[in-house]
Design an enzyme around this catalytic site. Structure first.
Site, PDB file in Angstrom:
ATOM      1  N   SER A  37       0.832  -1.202   0.000  1.00 34.29           N
ATOM      2  CA  SER A  37       0.000   0.000   0.000  1.00 34.29           C
ATOM      3  C   SER A  37       0.868   1.254   0.000  1.00 34.29           C
ATOM      4  O   SER A  37       0.357   2.361  -0.142  1.00 34.29           O
ATOM      5  CB  SER A  37      -0.953   0.023   1.208  1.00 34.29           C
ATOM      6  OG  SER A  37      -0.222   0.139   2.412  1.00 34.29           O
ATOM      7  N   ASP A  53       8.833  -8.436   2.024  1.00 34.83           N
ATOM      8  CA  ASP A  53       7.633  -8.726   2.814  1.00 34.83           C
ATOM      9  C   ASP A  53       8.096  -9.158   4.213  1.00 34.83           C
ATOM     10  O   ASP A  53       8.871 -10.121   4.339  1.00 34.83           O
ATOM     11  CB  ASP A  53       6.878  -9.871   2.095  1.00 34.83           C
ATOM     12  CG  ASP A  53       5.584 -10.258   2.788  1.00 34.83           C
ATOM     13  OD1 ASP A  53       5.358  -9.847   3.946  1.00 34.83           O
ATOM     14  OD2 ASP A  53       4.798 -10.999   2.155  1.00 34.83           O
ATOM     15  N   ILE A  54       7.606  -8.504   5.254  1.00 34.82           N
ATOM     16  CA  ILE A  54       8.043  -8.839   6.618  1.00 34.82           C
ATOM     17  C   ILE A  54       7.615 -10.238   7.051  1.00 34.82           C
ATOM     18  O   ILE A  54       8.096 -10.756   8.055  1.00 34.82           O
ATOM     19  CB  ILE A  54       7.565  -7.791   7.658  1.00 34.82           C
ATOM     20  CG1 ILE A  54       6.024  -7.670   7.662  1.00 34.82           C
ATOM     21  CG2 ILE A  54       8.236  -6.442   7.433  1.00 34.82           C
ATOM     22  CD1 ILE A  54       5.479  -6.913   8.878  1.00 34.82           C
ATOM     23  N   ALA A  77       2.221  -2.869   8.095  1.00 39.12           N
ATOM     24  CA  ALA A  77       1.049  -3.609   8.562  1.00 39.12           C
ATOM     25  C   ALA A  77       0.049  -3.750   7.442  1.00 39.12           C
ATOM     26  O   ALA A  77       0.031  -2.965   6.494  1.00 39.12           O
ATOM     27  CB  ALA A  77       0.381  -2.866   9.724  1.00 39.12           C
ATOM     28  N   TYR A 143      -8.585  -6.933  12.284  1.00 42.67           N
ATOM     29  CA  TYR A 143      -7.468  -5.979  12.365  1.00 42.67           C
ATOM     30  C   TYR A 143      -7.166  -5.624  13.828  1.00 42.67           C
ATOM     31  O   TYR A 143      -6.003  -5.652  14.259  1.00 42.67           O
ATOM     32  CB  TYR A 143      -7.821  -4.721  11.562  1.00 42.67           C
ATOM     33  CG  TYR A 143      -6.892  -3.555  11.772  1.00 42.67           C
ATOM     34  CD1 TYR A 143      -5.589  -3.565  11.273  1.00 42.67           C
ATOM     35  CD2 TYR A 143      -7.319  -2.419  12.476  1.00 42.67           C
ATOM     36  CE1 TYR A 143      -4.746  -2.473  11.473  1.00 42.67           C
ATOM     37  CE2 TYR A 143      -6.481  -1.337  12.674  1.00 42.67           C
ATOM     38  CZ  TYR A 143      -5.197  -1.366  12.174  1.00 42.67           C
ATOM     39  OH  TYR A 143      -4.357  -0.288  12.366  1.00 42.67           O
TER      40      TYR A 143
HETATM   41  N1  LIG Z   1      -3.414   5.914   9.852  1.00 39.45           N
HETATM   42  C1  LIG Z   1      -3.996   5.749  11.045  1.00 39.45           C
HETATM   43  O1  LIG Z   1      -4.914   6.498  11.420  1.00 39.45           O
HETATM   44  C2  LIG Z   1      -3.525   4.639  11.969  1.00 39.45           C
HETATM   45  C3  LIG Z   1      -4.203   4.473  13.188  1.00 39.45           C
HETATM   46  C4  LIG Z   1      -3.785   3.474  14.058  1.00 39.45           C
HETATM   47  C5  LIG Z   1      -2.702   2.677  13.731  1.00 39.45           C
HETATM   48  N2  LIG Z   1      -2.060   2.849  12.549  1.00 39.45           N
HETATM   49  C6  LIG Z   1      -0.925   1.978  12.238  1.00 39.45           C
HETATM   50  O2  LIG Z   1       0.182   2.785  11.829  1.00 39.45           O
HETATM   51  C7  LIG Z   1       0.963   2.069  10.863  1.00 39.45           C
HETATM   52  C8  LIG Z   1       1.124   2.900   9.598  1.00 39.45           C
HETATM   53  O3  LIG Z   1      -0.158   3.176   9.069  1.00 39.45           O
HETATM   54  P1  LIG Z   1      -0.374   4.077   7.772  1.00 39.45           P
HETATM   55  O4  LIG Z   1      -1.649   4.791   7.952  1.00 39.45           O
HETATM   56  O5  LIG Z   1       0.874   4.831   7.472  1.00 39.45           O
HETATM   57  O6  LIG Z   1      -0.622   2.931   6.694  1.00 39.45           O
HETATM   58  P2  LIG Z   1      -0.001   2.718   5.225  1.00 39.45           P
HETATM   59  O7  LIG Z   1      -0.802   1.654   4.576  1.00 39.45           O
HETATM   60  O8  LIG Z   1       0.131   4.042   4.536  1.00 39.45           O
HETATM   61  O9  LIG Z   1       1.457   2.177   5.550  1.00 39.45           O
HETATM   62  C9  LIG Z   1       1.733   0.810   5.800  1.00 39.45           C
HETATM   63  C10 LIG Z   1       3.003   0.455   5.036  1.00 39.45           C
HETATM   64  O10 LIG Z   1       3.342  -0.904   5.315  1.00 39.45           O
HETATM   65  C11 LIG Z   1       3.693  -1.543   4.088  1.00 39.45           C
HETATM   66  N3  LIG Z   1       3.418  -2.979   4.229  1.00 39.45           N
HETATM   67  C12 LIG Z   1       2.191  -3.559   4.321  1.00 39.45           C
HETATM   68  N4  LIG Z   1       2.346  -4.902   4.448  1.00 39.45           N
HETATM   69  C13 LIG Z   1       3.684  -5.155   4.399  1.00 39.45           C
HETATM   70  C14 LIG Z   1       4.450  -6.347   4.451  1.00 39.45           C
HETATM   71  N5  LIG Z   1       3.884  -7.558   4.557  1.00 39.45           N
HETATM   72  N6  LIG Z   1       5.805  -6.246   4.394  1.00 39.45           N
HETATM   73  C15 LIG Z   1       6.396  -5.020   4.275  1.00 39.45           C
HETATM   74  N7  LIG Z   1       5.725  -3.866   4.203  1.00 39.45           N
HETATM   75  C16 LIG Z   1       4.372  -3.929   4.281  1.00 39.45           C
HETATM   76  C17 LIG Z   1       2.844  -0.880   3.034  1.00 39.45           C
HETATM   77  O11 LIG Z   1       3.338  -1.019   1.732  1.00 39.45           O
HETATM   78  C18 LIG Z   1       2.833   0.579   3.520  1.00 39.45           C
HETATM   79  O12 LIG Z   1       3.920   1.302   2.979  1.00 39.45           O
HETATM   80  C19 LIG Z   1       0.240   0.734  10.640  1.00 39.45           C
HETATM   81  O13 LIG Z   1       0.850  -0.223  11.482  1.00 39.45           O
HETATM   82  C20 LIG Z   1      -1.179   1.016  11.083  1.00 39.45           C
HETATM   83  O14 LIG Z   1      -1.834  -0.150  11.514  1.00 39.45           O
HETATM   84  C21 LIG Z   1      -2.461   3.813  11.650  1.00 39.45           C
END
Ligand SMILES: NC(=O)c1ccc[n+]([C@@H]2O[C@H](COP(=O)([O-])OP(=O)(O)OC[C@H]3O[C@@H](n4cnc5c(N)ncnc54)[C@H](O)[C@@H]3O)[C@@H](O)[C@H]2O)c1
Length: 309
Positions: A37, A53-54, A77, A143
């Site tokens: 993403s 991929d983690i 994530a 989730y």
């Molecule tokens: N945005 C919010 O409001 C919010 C709220 C609570 C928690 N979070 C947490 O904060 C973190 C970042 O969120 P965000 O909004 O920037 O999301 P996002 O989707 O923009 O970023 C997630 C990143 O993780 C990467 N990713 C996904 N699966 C992967 C994998 N298997 N291996 C390697 N990379 C992988 C994606 O490519 C992406 O760059 C996440 O852990 C999310 O759960 C976000």
């Protein structure tokens, strides 16, 4: 030689801001991201991007061990509630197994991990607001369940290894670079709608409230939590309803479009607001960007991006 930090998910919305802050402080930064993403264009040119991929424990371990980081910010994530309902197995793999892999690899280097969990998807509607970390989670989605399970590994690994890993439970994060095309991220979605003069849908008839926190404040919290063992709500402690978000963005744009109103979607909370007293007390952190200012910064950034400026 400068210390190295690793940011998993560093090509994502929040992670890319963490990368920028670490670079500005003189860290060498490696991003680990599978770009599922995320977007490579969000990663600063000074940072290294390792595409993997983690869930692939061997490749992840080799990548982290080779770089000997002094800190790991773990943001990668499966972050979509909808996808977690459609495919809870993959959600579990990435969010639970992937986190375990990050903890194992970081542990080999003695590096503390800062893990981003969720405040919004953990506590449920029955929780008193603002909700403190003491409240036993009651997640409604896979989730929320996978984040809670991963938190348990972070805490257990911290206790058993003596390396201080931190859990940060984030509120509704908003700010520049958030995608307006996802299912969540109401500020980005509304910013795009108001700019293009299209009516948004206000679910729950505009009354649901959330605890919106500006991405720059989240970055400073994650930095403050690095090297601290504990669980911290990272938000503002202020509830704002969806109608107010739309009205503020309309004012920022100087355009007024009548929104459509609809019922709340299944699984969505009525209200969410987090108690941030522990983070204030133990991390010496507090949010600085009021919602009105943050919304204007976000709207202006989105307009610049859409107009290619
Ligand atoms: N945005 C919010 O409001 C919010 C709220 C609570 C928690 N979070 C947490 O904060 C973190 C970042 O969120 P965000 O909004 O920037 O999301 P996002 O989707 O923009 O970023 C997630 C990143 O993780 C990467 N990713 C996904 N699966 C992967 C994998 N298997 N291996 C390697 N990379 C992988 C994606 O490519 C992406 O760059 C996440 O852990 C999310 O759960 C976000």
């Amino acid at each position: 030689m400068s210390s190295r930090a690793i940011v998993t998910g560093g090509a994502g919305f929040i992670g890319s801001h963490v990368v920028d802050a670490l670079l500005a402080d003189g860290y060498a930064v490696s991003v680990i991201d599978d770009l599922s993403s995320g977007d490579a264009a969000r990663v600063a040119a000074e940072a290294e991007l390792v595409e993997l991929d983690i869930v692939d424990a061997g490749a992840l371990c080799a990548a982290i061990e080779e770089r000997r980081p002094s800190a790991v910010f773990h943001l990668a994530a499966q972050a979509s509630v909808v996808v977690s309902v459609e495919d809870p197995g993959r959600d579990c793999e990435v969010n639970v197994r992937g986190t375990l892999n990050v903890l194992d690899a970081a542990g080999r280097c003695g590096a503390p991990v800062v893990f981003t969990s969720t405040g919004g998807a953990l506590y449920g509607d029955a929780a008193p607001r603002p909700t403190s970390e003491e409240r036993i989670p009651a997640p409604l989605s896979p989730y929320g369940a996978s984040k809670w399970a991963a938190e348990a590994y972070v805490n257990t690994w911290s206790l058993s290894s003596g390396i201080p890993h931190a859990v940060c439970r984030l509120g509704n994060v908003y700010g520049p670079r958030q995608s307006p095309h996802g299912e969540a991220g109401v500020v980005a979605i509304f910013s795009e709608r108001v700019h293009t003069g299209r009516a948004p849908t206000l679910y729950g008839h505009g009354t649901p409230t959330r605890d919106y926190v500006y991405v720059g404040d989240v970055v400073s919290a994650l930095r403050a939590a690095c090297g601290r063992a504990g669980t911290y709500n990272i938000a503002t402690g202020v509830e704002t309803d969806v109608s107010t978000i739309w009205r503020e963005l309309s004012d920022a744009a100087g355009k007024h479009v009548e929104p459509q109103l609809a019922d709340l979607r299944p699984g969505e909370l009525e209200h969410s607001c987090l108690d941030i007293a522990r983070a204030e007390r133990e991390l010496g952190w507090r949010p600085h960007v009021p919602i009105r200012e943050g919304l204007r910064i976000t709207y202006d950034a989105l307009v610049r991006e859409l107009e290619g400026r």
